[in-house]
Scaffold this active site. Sequence first.
Site, PDB file in Angstrom:
ATOM      1  N   ASN A   1      34.854  39.292  29.243  1.00  0.00           N
ATOM      2  CA  ASN A   1      33.838  39.473  30.269  1.00  0.00           C
ATOM      3  C   ASN A   1      32.537  39.973  29.669  1.00  0.00           C
ATOM      4  O   ASN A   1      32.308  39.839  28.466  1.00  0.00           O
ATOM      5  CB  ASN A   1      34.335  40.368  31.395  1.00  0.00           C
ATOM      6  CG  ASN A   1      34.084  39.729  32.749  1.00  0.00           C
ATOM      7  OD1 ASN A   1      32.941  39.479  33.108  1.00  0.00           O
ATOM      8  ND2 ASN A   1      35.149  39.426  33.476  1.00  0.00           N
TER       9      ASN A   1
ATOM     10  N   HIS B   1      31.049  42.731  28.756  1.00  0.00           N
ATOM     11  CA  HIS B   1      31.004  43.610  27.585  1.00  0.00           C
ATOM     12  C   HIS B   1      31.409  42.852  26.332  1.00  0.00           C
ATOM     13  O   HIS B   1      30.839  43.055  25.258  1.00  0.00           O
ATOM     14  CB  HIS B   1      31.908  44.825  27.786  1.00  0.00           C
ATOM     15  CG  HIS B   1      31.649  45.930  26.821  1.00  0.00           C
ATOM     16  ND1 HIS B   1      32.434  46.146  25.709  1.00  0.00           N
ATOM     17  CD2 HIS B   1      30.669  46.871  26.779  1.00  0.00           C
ATOM     18  CE1 HIS B   1      31.960  47.190  25.037  1.00  0.00           C
ATOM     19  NE2 HIS B   1      30.884  47.642  25.665  1.00  0.00           N
ATOM     20  N   CYS B   2      32.361  41.950  26.463  1.00  0.00           N
ATOM     21  CA  CYS B   2      32.820  41.153  25.312  1.00  0.00           C
ATOM     22  C   CYS B   2      31.724  40.204  24.817  1.00  0.00           C
ATOM     23  O   CYS B   2      31.691  39.861  23.630  1.00  0.00           O
ATOM     24  CB  CYS B   2      34.034  40.326  25.697  1.00  0.00           C
ATOM     25  SG  CYS B   2      35.353  41.235  26.507  1.00  0.00           S
ATOM     26  N   LEU B   3      30.857  39.760  25.721  1.00  0.00           N
ATOM     27  CA  LEU B   3      29.832  38.771  25.378  1.00  0.00           C
ATOM     28  C   LEU B   3      28.598  39.385  24.720  1.00  0.00           C
ATOM     29  O   LEU B   3      27.816  38.676  24.087  1.00  0.00           O
ATOM     30  CB  LEU B   3      29.383  38.027  26.635  1.00  0.00           C
ATOM     31  CG  LEU B   3      30.444  37.218  27.372  1.00  0.00           C
ATOM     32  CD1 LEU B   3      29.845  36.630  28.644  1.00  0.00           C
ATOM     33  CD2 LEU B   3      31.009  36.116  26.489  1.00  0.00           C
TER      34      LEU B   3
END
Length: 372
Positions: free
Chosen positions: A360, A362-364
Amino acid sequence: MMNQCSDKMPGDMGFHMPGEFEPHEGTFLIWPVRPGSWTHAGQEAKPVFARLAREILEEEELYLLVDAEHREEANEMIGCPGHARLHFLEIETNDAWARDMGPTYVVAANGERRGIHWKFNAWGGDVDGLYADYEADSAAAPKMCEALGDDVFDAGDFVLEGGSIHCDGDGTVVVTEACLLSKGRNPELTKQEIENRLLHYLGQEKVIWLPRGIYNDETNEHVDNVFAFIKPGEAVLAWCDDPLDPQYDMSREDLKVLEQETDAKGRTIRVHKLLIPKEPVRITQEEVDAFAFAEGEDQREAGERLAASYVNFYILNGKVLLPQFGDERDALAVEQLKTLFPERKIVPIDARNIIVGGGNFHCLTQQIPKKG
């Protein structure tokens, strides 16, 4: 290529990783095109990335990695041509998870800033990695630092992803045992040896090991999907109130640790419980049919539960980008974060077309702290 500072670890030279809530210069983002991660090679995800880009540009610099073939498309979809804060970087990657394959930044008291280049093996390499072709991802971090004129600490063969660590900027780093002790990361190292490397690379004083992350998280349960610092001594924890849900016990294991631990400064961490979506988010057959998986790539199945969590938000200088899942608890998460971040605007964004890729917001994203 900028100087590879591999002779000493950052912490030994006075560097430390600041908290995400501390001032940023900018954010890294990578345009999504991988057909095995994004439905219809990113057709549904790209409008969300463009929205993220516009939100970032209102607050700070955006460094967007995009190849020449897709640069015009990205520019048009973002809709901010010629924006002074928008910087296109033609750096090759295999996928769009900037948090995990990009550099982790550390800063020194004199204002100097450098990146750390961890070894990236697609969340598990030959053991349980999610795709086999990750060479470009693994080589991108030094190039990203070079584009900003920053030197790099090379962590050598130490495997780590940015989503597997959360720092409070005040001496404490939190991780999960499920991820960092998984056989696909650093099986030749003991838990204590891994802890020592974290302390010395990140310039921290204490590691808190949570047992688990989010149920069915294909990253081996990254910490950034279950726990996040909002300030030193205060954090959110993904929570479940359904005893029949596998997340119920997992979240309680984590809370038990947090209640018994103190941070590096001796504070008991104040934990705010952030409920996961009431209804499990599952991938549909239509979405599965929209992927094109490469040989050796982890494939999805219809009905598979996705690791949806409101904790996977991203903190900008003046905003928090919060994923939404079309669930009755979306609004509750917004209201909770408004209370926890009174100085920031909470921006809810539909994340359905992102979570099908496995992560999501934060991962991107990967924050770039301000130089002193």
